[in-house]
Design a protein around this motif. Structure first.
Motif, PDB file in Angstrom:
ATOM      1  N   SER A   1       0.827  -1.210   0.000  1.00  0.00           N
ATOM      2  CA  SER A   1       0.000   0.000   0.000  1.00  0.00           C
ATOM      3  C   SER A   1       0.855   1.252   0.000  1.00  0.00           C
ATOM      4  O   SER A   1       0.579   2.211  -0.732  1.00  0.00           O
ATOM      5  N   VAL A   2       1.880   1.253   0.841  1.00  0.00           N
ATOM      6  CA  VAL A   2       2.727   2.437   0.913  1.00  0.00           C
ATOM      7  C   VAL A   2       3.500   2.606  -0.392  1.00  0.00           C
ATOM      8  O   VAL A   2       3.561   3.707  -0.957  1.00  0.00           O
TER       9      VAL A   2
ATOM     10  N   ALA B   1      -4.971  -7.899   4.031  1.00  0.00           N
ATOM     11  CA  ALA B   1      -4.576  -6.492   3.968  1.00  0.00           C
ATOM     12  C   ALA B   1      -4.265  -6.095   2.534  1.00  0.00           C
ATOM     13  O   ALA B   1      -4.711  -5.046   2.049  1.00  0.00           O
TER      14      ALA B   1
ATOM     15  N   GLY C   1       2.704   1.430  -3.316  1.00  0.00           N
ATOM     16  CA  GLY C   1       1.748   1.743  -4.377  1.00  0.00           C
ATOM     17  C   GLY C   1       1.400   3.219  -4.427  1.00  0.00           C
ATOM     18  O   GLY C   1       1.052   3.746  -5.485  1.00  0.00           O
ATOM     19  N   GLY C   2       1.486   3.886  -3.291  1.00  0.00           N
ATOM     20  CA  GLY C   2       1.198   5.317  -3.263  1.00  0.00           C
ATOM     21  C   GLY C   2       2.348   6.172  -3.740  1.00  0.00           C
ATOM     22  O   GLY C   2       2.193   7.382  -3.920  1.00  0.00           O
TER      23      GLY C   2
ATOM     24  N   MET D   1      -5.277  -7.478  -0.276  1.00  0.00           N
ATOM     25  CA  MET D   1      -6.495  -7.479  -1.092  1.00  0.00           C
ATOM     26  C   MET D   1      -7.291  -6.199  -0.889  1.00  0.00           C
ATOM     27  O   MET D   1      -8.073  -5.802  -1.748  1.00  0.00           O
ATOM     28  N   ASN D   2      -7.157  -5.576   0.270  1.00  0.00           N
ATOM     29  CA  ASN D   2      -7.941  -4.383   0.613  1.00  0.00           C
ATOM     30  C   ASN D   2      -7.142  -3.104   0.507  1.00  0.00           C
ATOM     31  O   ASN D   2      -7.541  -2.092   1.081  1.00  0.00           O
ATOM     32  N   SER D   3      -6.038  -3.143  -0.224  1.00  0.00           N
ATOM     33  CA  SER D   3      -5.181  -1.968  -0.263  1.00  0.00           C
ATOM     34  C   SER D   3      -5.932  -0.738  -0.758  1.00  0.00           C
ATOM     35  O   SER D   3      -6.707  -0.800  -1.707  1.00  0.00           O
ATOM     36  N   CYS D   4      -5.688   0.390  -0.097  1.00  0.00           N
ATOM     37  CA  CYS D   4      -6.315   1.637  -0.531  1.00  0.00           C
ATOM     38  C   CYS D   4      -5.585   2.228  -1.738  1.00  0.00           C
ATOM     39  O   CYS D   4      -6.082   3.169  -2.353  1.00  0.00           O
ATOM     40  N   ALA D   5      -4.404   1.700  -2.076  1.00  0.00           N
ATOM     41  CA  ALA D   5      -3.709   2.160  -3.278  1.00  0.00           C
ATOM     42  C   ALA D   5      -4.121   1.284  -4.443  1.00  0.00           C
ATOM     43  O   ALA D   5      -4.080   0.066  -4.335  1.00  0.00           O
ATOM     44  N   PRO D   6      -4.540   1.889  -5.563  1.00  0.00           N
ATOM     45  CA  PRO D   6      -4.910   1.048  -6.706  1.00  0.00           C
ATOM     46  C   PRO D   6      -3.658   0.581  -7.448  1.00  0.00           C
ATOM     47  O   PRO D   6      -2.552   1.009  -7.146  1.00  0.00           O
ATOM     48  N   GLY D   7      -3.839  -0.313  -8.386  1.00  0.00           N
ATOM     49  CA  GLY D   7      -2.713  -0.769  -9.193  1.00  0.00           C
ATOM     50  C   GLY D   7      -1.930  -1.898  -8.558  1.00  0.00           C
ATOM     51  O   GLY D   7      -0.749  -2.080  -8.849  1.00  0.00           O
ATOM     52  N   ILE D   8      -2.584  -2.676  -7.700  1.00  0.00           N
ATOM     53  CA  ILE D   8      -1.913  -3.755  -6.984  1.00  0.00           C
ATOM     54  C   ILE D   8      -2.596  -5.082  -7.270  1.00  0.00           C
ATOM     55  O   ILE D   8      -3.810  -5.205  -7.150  1.00  0.00           O
TER      56      ILE D   8
END
Lengths: 206, 206, 206, 206, 206, 206, 206, 206
Positions: F142-143, F173, F145-146, F175-182
Motif C-alpha cells: 500500500s505504501v 490487507a 503503491g502510493g 487485497m484491501n489496499s487503498c492504493a490502486p494498481g496492486i
C-alpha cells in the motif's frame, strides 16, 4: 446448457421483466426452461408470454415443458426433516421431474425422531438415488446413508440460526459423514441435487 | 479447585517431572487428584511418589483417590461411536467415576448403523445423564437426544480429517442440534463432560 | 416432540397466519404449545383462535398451557448482564416455566461490575441449575461457574458488534471456559437453555 | 528501532549462531538488546560473546543492558491466571523492566476463582498501567477492567485446545470486552504488551 | 459505570423513546451522559427532556455534561485517512473530550499518500497518546507507530468491501503490526479508543 | 508449461531422488528448469546429474539454464522489509532472472521505518514493475503503491505468529489496499510474483 | 490521487448530494473524475452541475473526461462468464478506457462451456493484458492463464450463494491458481483491475 | 459396514500392530478388507498374517479380496491433474476396483493445459461416472462437468500451500461449481469418492 437439459435461470436478483425476456429467448432454442428462486411476480410476468408455465410456490420455481412426449423413470427419492427445508427439497423435486424422473417424497422425518424415519425404510431401500435435505446439524444424510445401498446426495440448507452460519455447519457435517457413498452439493442447491440425481438415474436406462 | 472436586492437572505440554511435583503439592491439600492427557512416562514419574496412582492408558489419565470411604450413585451413561473417540469417552468415564458416579458405557454405536444404537435403547432410557461423544459429523447427540428424556452432554472430538477442521465441524453440528436438551463442551473435553455429568447427577441426592 | 414436552414452533420467518394454523393443529394433540421468536402480529393471530394464549413481549414468546393442574419445582436461576441480553434470558425463563420450574431471575450483573454479581451469591449458590446468558466477550458463565456447585448452562448471544461476529466470540469463549461444569447451547438459544435446565431440574424429583 | 528502545530480535526460527551474530552486530550500535523466544542453546551461543547477557528461562528471553546508569519508575503491573500463561506474562515483565519500569507481578488469579483476584484489589488499584494475560476464554481483562481506573493492556495467549483455535477465542473475547479502557495486542505478544505498558508509563515522567 | 466516567448508552437497536428514558434515568445519578450510534430522531427525543444535550451528526453521538467546572488537558491526537472513517474517528474525539481531553485532529492522511502524513509529523510527535483509525488494509497505525514515541491506539473500521469482511482485514493487520507500542480496540469502536486514550492521558496529571 | 518458460518443480514434499529424476526428465525437453522450495540435499542429488545447476540457499531454489545466449532487460524491482521475508523475495528474484529480467533489490525497508523506504524513492520510481513482499500486517504494498506509477505485485508471506494465521492477515490487507494498481499472489508465492513481473516486463519489448 | 489518474469516488453509501459536491470539488483540480457504485439518482445529481458526465448503467459508473485530446492504445481484454458478473467487468472496462486503453470485451464464456472460450483464442492471445472476472468457483483465470502469454488480472465477484461466502470461494480459488502469471484484486473490484491493467499497458509506450 | 462392502480401516494414527489385529478380526467375518492411509510398515505387519494382501504404494492402501469369483463392470473413470494428487486418485481407483469396477485412469490433465484435457474427450464421454480429483483452485470438476453427460464426483485435495488452507479453497470451489451434476466428498477422501462411484455404477446392473 450441457446435456440436453432444460435451460436454467437463477431468478434471485433478477426483475420479473428480466426473467420474462430471458425465458422468451431461451424458449426459441429449447423446449424446456426452468426458473429457480422465482417470485410470484416473476411468474405473472412469464405467464403473460408463456401460458403453459407452471409455478410451484413452495419450490419457488417456474417450469415450462413443451415436449410432445416424455417417458419418465422411477428411482429418485427426496427426504427431508421439516417444513423449513421444504423449499429446497421441492426445488430438487421439480428439477428431477423436469428431467423425467418420478420422484418419491418423504418429508417430515428428522434425526431427532428416528422412528418416523425407520417407518420409511421400505421406501428408502427401494430408491435408486436418494436426495437428503437438511439444515441445522445436517445429520440426516449420515443416518440415511447407513440404511441404504443407493448413492445419497446431501443438500445442506441455510435453515438454522446462530452457529449454523448460513448453512456452513450443515455443509461441514455432510462433508464429514461417517457413512460412505455420499456426495454433497452447495447450500440450498436443490436444483443441483435434482440435476445430479436425474443424471445418476439415467445411467440405468442407457 | 471449586466444589470439593479432585484437583485437576492438564498434562499436555508438561514434563513428567513437572507433573510429579504438581501432583505431590496437590496431594498435601486434597485427597483426590486427576491428571488428564498423561503419558506413560508421566505415570511412571507420579507412581514413584504415589504408589496408589492408577493409570488408564486409553483415557490417558492418572487418578489418585485417598478417601477412606466413598459412596457412588448410578445414572451416568457414556455413548460413543468408535475406537477413535475412545480416549475422550474414557476421560469422561474416569472423571465421573472419580466424582462418585457409576458409569455405564455404550461404545461402538454410530449414526450410520442406527440399529446397533437402537439395541441400546433400554440402557439409554434408564440413564439420568448421558454423555454423547462423536467426531466427524457429530450427529450422535442429536439422534440420542431424540430417544431419551435425560439431559445430553455433547462432546465433539477432533477425530476426522479434511473439512473436520480439528473438530470444528462436529462442534458446530452439536451447537445446531435439532433435538433440544443438549449442552456442548469443548472439542476433546472428556474431562469437562464427565465433570458436568457428575455435577448434574449429584442433584438427585441433595 | 419428545419427552412429553410442550410442542414448540420457531416463529422466525413464518407469517402470523402460518403460526396460527400450526398452533391450532398442535393444540389438537398437545395441551402445551410454545411459539418462540413471535411478533405481536403473530400473537394477535393466535389469540383469535386461542384466547388463553399468553404473550411475553420481551421474550417474544406465545405460550399456551391447558393442563388442569401442574406442580412446579424450584431450582432454576437465570442470570444475565444487561438489557440487550434480556430477550434471550426471558425466552429461557418462559420455557423453563412452561416445563414446571419456578425460575429465579438475576438480571443486570456483568463481569465488569463484579461486586454486583457477588451481591447475588446467596441466590446463585441456592440454585440447582443456572442459566448464564451473555453476549460480547461471553465471560459471565466462567465467573459464575467459579462461584457455585451447580451445573451451568451457558447461552451466548449475538449482542455486540464488530469482532463479535454475530455471537461467535461469546460462543468460543464459553466453549473454552476455564471453569468446569459448563454446557453451551447455540447462540441466542434461550429456548434450548430453558429446556435443558428443566430437564436437569426434573432429575431431582424422579 | 524507534524510540531509543533496546533492539529486539524475534528468536523463533533462528539458529543459535544466527542469533549470536545479530546480537553482536546490534551491540555495536545499541547498549540494550532483547532476544525473545530464545532457547537455552541460543543463550549459550550469545553468552560466549556477551558474558553479561541474562537469560530468563520462563520468559524465554535473553537481555543485555550495558547502560552505565538507569532510573526506574513504578506503575506497571502484570496479572495472569496460571502457570501456562507465565511465559507470555514474563516476556512482558522482562520487556517493561528493560524499559526502566519496576513491574509488580500478580500471578495465579483467574476469573473462575474471583476471590483470589479480589484479594489483590489494592495492588491492582495502585497500578498506573495493567497488563492482563489470559488464554482459553480470555475473560481476565474484562474483570480487571471493571475494578480499576488504569488503562488495561490485554494479551491473549494460545493456551487452550480445541475451540481455542490457537488463541483466537481469547483474542475475540478481549476485542469484545464489555469493560472500556482496554487495548489488545497480538496472541502471545508479551513483548508488545510490555513495550506498550512502558510507553504509557513514561508519559508520567515527561 | 466504573471510574467516575460519564454513563454510556449504545444507541444502536434502541428506539428514541427507550434512549430518552434511559438518559433521564442516568441523569439522576450522573452529571455526564454519552449516547453513541445515535440517530437524529433519538436526539430529538432526548433534547425534549434535556435541552442541554449536544448532537454530533458525524460522530452520531449525544453528549450531556452538567458539571459546574471542568479542567481539560492536551495530549490526545486522532488521525484517520478519509471521510468514510470519520464517524468512528469523531466518536473517539467526542468521548475523549467528554473525559476532559483537548483533542487534536489530523484527518485525511492515508498510507497511500505518505507525504501528507509526514507533513503532520510535528503534530504527531507532540501528542502524548495517538488514536489511529483505519479501514480497508488498516496500515495507518503501523506507519504512525514507526514515527512517534507515544502509545498508539489502533481502531479498525468496517470501511471497505469484499475481502475486508466487515473490518476483519483491518483488525488482523493491526494485531500484527510490525511497530510495537500499539493496542487495538474492537472494529468501529471509536468510543473505546477515546475512553482508553483519556485514561492514558490522565496518568500524566495524577 | 505454457509460454516457453522454464519448467518448474515445487520441491516441497518431494525426496531428493524424486526431484533429481524429474529434473532429468525435464531437461530432455527444455533448456531451463527451476526447482523451488529445494533443500541442500535436493541440490546435491540434482548436481550429480546436472553439474551446471545453481543453488540459491536463501531462495531455496535450484536453477539450470542451458541456453546458448540470453538477452536481459531491466525494469523489475523487489522490495521487502526484513530478513524473515528474504526467502520469498529471493525466490521472486531468481524466477524473474531466469526469465531474463535484471532485478533490482531493495531489502530491509519496512512501513514502521518509513524514512528508510523514502530513501529508496529514486529506485522505486525508476522501476517498471515492483514486487513488494511483506508478512505480518502486509502494509508495504500500500505504501509503495502510493509512491510509484508502476504496477505493484504484492506477495503476502507467512512471517508472523498468532493472529497472522499463516499469512492470512497479510493477504487480506493486500487485497484491501487503498492504493490502486496492486495485484496479489498466494502467500509465500515468490515464484508466482517473479513470473508475473517478468511477464509484465516482457510487454515492453514485444 | 497518484499517477495523474482521474480522481475516483467510491459511490456506495454516499448520498447523491454528497457525490455531486465531491465531484464538483474534484473537477476544480482534475480533468478526469470517476464515480464507481453510482446510482441513477447520483448521476442525475452530478449531471446537473456537469452536463458532460456519462453514466454506464451496467457498470454503475459516472465518468467525466475534460481533456482536450487523448491518445488511446490497444492491448487490454476483459473476459467474463455471464450476465451476473457484467457489472464488475464493465466497471473494469470503463476504468481502463478512462485511462486511455482500447478495451476488447469477451463476455459469456465460462469454464463449463470450454469450447465457447476456445473460440475466442485468437482474441485472448492477441491481448497484452487480460482481466478475467468470475464468481462462483472462480476458475476462469486459471483456464485463461493456461492459454496465453500475457499477464492475467483475476477479479473474484460476489456472484453465487451458499458456500460462495460473498466471493470468498472465488477469491481463494484465484489465489491458488495452478497457472502462473496471475495477480488477484479484491472481490468485485472492477475498478482496481481496470486500473492495474491500464498501468501495465502503459509500460509498452513509455 | 453397510451394503456388503469390504470392511474399511482408516490407517492413519494406528500402529502396524493395531492394524494387523483389526484386519485379522475383520477377515473372520468378511472376505474383503481395505486399509487406507497405510504405511509400508503396516503392510509388512498385515502380510505376516495374510499373505494375499496387496499393497499400493501410491494409494497407500492394503487390499485383501478372498472371494472365489467376481464380476467386474466398466464405467468409472478417474481424472486428475498431476503427481501431487495421485495418492488420492489412486485411493479412489483401488476402492472402486475392490467394489468390482473396471476403472479408467486419466492422469496429468489440468485446467491450465486445457488441450491435454480435450485430447481425452472420448474417454471422458464414454464414462458412466467420473471422479475428478484436484487440489489448489479445484477447477477440474467444473471443466469436466461441462464436457460430459455423466455424473461427476469431485474430490478436493490438500495439495497446495498458503491460501489453499489445507484444501478448503478447492473444496469451496467445487461446492460452487457453475456446472451442474457435481457431488463433492471430503478433502483427500479418495475412498469415499471411489465408494460413491461404485455405488452409482452398480445401478446400471440391478
Amino acid at each position: 446448457m450441457r446435456k440436453g437439459f432444460p435451460e436454467v435461470i437463477f431468478g434471485d436478483g433478477k426483475s420479473p421483466e428480466q426473467i420474462r425476456s430471458i425465458v422468451e429467448a431461451l424458449l426459441k432454442r429449447s423446449d424446456r426452461v426452468l426458473v429457480t428462486r422465482a417470485s410470484p411476480e416473476a411468474y405473472a410476468a412469464v405467464r403473460d408470454g408463456a401460458s403453459d408455465a407452471r409455478f410451484d410456490e413452495t419450490a419457488r420455481t417456474i417450469a415450462i415443458d413443451r415436449r410432445k412426449q416424455r417417458k419418465t423413470r422411477p428411482g429418485v427419492l427426496v427426504v427431508c426433516a421439516g417444513t423449513a427445508d421444504l423449499p429446497v427439497a421441492c426445488e430438487a423435486v421439480v428439477t428431477a421431474e423436469l428431467m423425467d424422473c418420478d420422484v418419491e417424497r418423504v418429508y417430515d422425518v428428522g434425526v431427532a425422531g428416528i422412528h418416523r424415519l425407520l417407518d420409511q425404510l421400505p421406501a428408502l431401500q427401494r430408491a435408486r438415488v436418494i436426495i437428503a435435505v437438511a439444515g441445522m446439524e445436517g445429520a440426516l444424510p449420515s443416518v440415511v446413508g447407513g440404511l441404504v445401498k443407493a448413492p445419497v446426495i446431501a443438500v445442506p440448507t441455510s435453515v438454522g440460526y446462530g452457529a449454523s452460519f448460513g448453512g456452513l455447519a450443515a455443509m461441514l457435517a455432510m462433508m464429514n459423514s461417517c457413512a460412505p457413498g455420499i456426495g454433497v452439493v452447495n447450500i440450498d442447491n436443490g436444483f443441483g441435487a435434482g440435476y445430479l440425481a436425474a443424471t445418476i438415474n439415467q445411467i440405468h436406462d442407457e
